[in-house]
Design a protein around this motif. Sequence first.
Motif, short mmCIF file in Angstrom:
data_model
loop_
_atom_site.label_atom_id
_atom_site.label_comp_id
_atom_site.label_asym_id
_atom_site.label_seq_id
_atom_site.Cartn_x
_atom_site.Cartn_y
_atom_site.Cartn_z
N LYS A 1 0.89 -1.19 0.06
CA LYS A 1 -0.09 -0.03 -0.06
C LYS A 1 0.91 1.28 0.13
O LYS A 1 0.62 2.25 -0.77
CB LYS A 1 -1.04 -0.06 1.10
N GLU A 2 2.08 1.26 0.85
CA GLU A 2 2.93 2.37 0.96
C GLU A 2 3.68 2.48 -0.48
O GLU A 2 3.48 3.83 -1.06
CB GLU A 2 3.84 2.33 2.01
N THR B 1 -6.00 -0.62 -6.08
CA THR B 1 -5.39 -1.70 -5.41
C THR B 1 -6.40 -2.61 -4.30
O THR B 1 -7.22 -1.94 -3.56
CB THR B 1 -4.35 -1.18 -4.31
N THR B 2 -6.32 -3.83 -4.53
CA THR B 2 -7.33 -4.72 -3.81
C THR B 2 -6.35 -5.95 -3.13
O THR B 2 -5.63 -6.63 -3.62
CB THR B 2 -8.23 -5.37 -4.56
N ILE B 3 -6.29 -5.75 -1.78
CA ILE B 3 -5.61 -6.69 -1.01
C ILE B 3 -6.34 -7.53 -0.20
O ILE B 3 -7.17 -6.88 0.69
CB ILE B 3 -4.54 -6.11 -0.27
N ILE C 1 -3.69 -3.61 -9.25
CA ILE C 1 -3.22 -4.67 -8.39
C ILE C 1 -4.01 -5.51 -7.54
O ILE C 1 -4.75 -4.75 -6.65
CB ILE C 1 -1.99 -4.04 -7.64
N GLU C 2 -3.83 -6.73 -7.68
CA GLU C 2 -4.87 -7.62 -6.85
C GLU C 2 -3.81 -8.61 -6.22
O GLU C 2 -3.22 -9.16 -6.78
CB GLU C 2 -5.72 -8.47 -7.84
N LEU C 3 -3.72 -8.41 -4.94
CA LEU C 3 -2.76 -9.34 -4.03
C LEU C 3 -3.67 -10.14 -3.07
O LEU C 3 -4.30 -9.72 -2.31
CB LEU C 3 -1.90 -8.38 -3.27
#
Length: 235
Positions: free
Chosen positions: A114-115, A130-132, A168-170
């Motif tokens: 995220k940072e 961003t999806t985490i 971004i998918e983590l």
Amino acid sequence: EERSEDELGQLSLRLNRMAEQLQNLLQTRQELAALEERNRLARDLHDGVKQQVFAAAMQIGAARAMTEQDVGAAQRHLDEAEKLARQAQQELTAIIRELHPATLKSNGLAPAIKELVDEWSRLNRIRVETTISAEGRLPREIEQTVFRVIQEALSNIARHSQATQAEIELTFDRDSVSVLISDNGQGFDVHAVDSKSIGLRSMRERIEALGGDFYVESSLEQGTRLIVRCQIKEG
């Protein structure tokens, strides 16, 4: 230490030689990883900071030449030089943070990503969704590898894609980790570029060293998708 000449002694000698070879291989792998990081850092400094500093010096030279003839034009050159100097400073700050991802060590992969994404998006003016989905911490080697792969992928997007947005998918838990990185920029011929790109090869080798899978899909119409999947082995 086993100096007897019986079968057990010979086996011990062979095991000792195998252990020594393994240690040499591990040391070589560490040296290669360090070399990869130095090469990436050199490329970032050359393609970014060095060019900006050179351009700033040119603007200052032009301003000096016009100081007596056209004060307004000289001021515009100085303003541009100041802008370039600020950009170089920002890139240097980003590189220093990349070299020392303190958040990764202290808080884990999800906060570090995220940072990283927030800072990258701000510097490059590319929107990132961003999806985490994360559960707990991963082994240190896997966290570092995934972080570096995402870092390299973002660097490639900024340099080559001309994208306006990325995603971004983590997802990870104690058993597996998967990453999807996509952009809406100009794609490329994967077969033509894959073997020549140091960045792609480095990412692939990092993931495959963990026993994972690395895929790249790209087209001129739909941009680029990078997919990583890795099972986490206990112990």
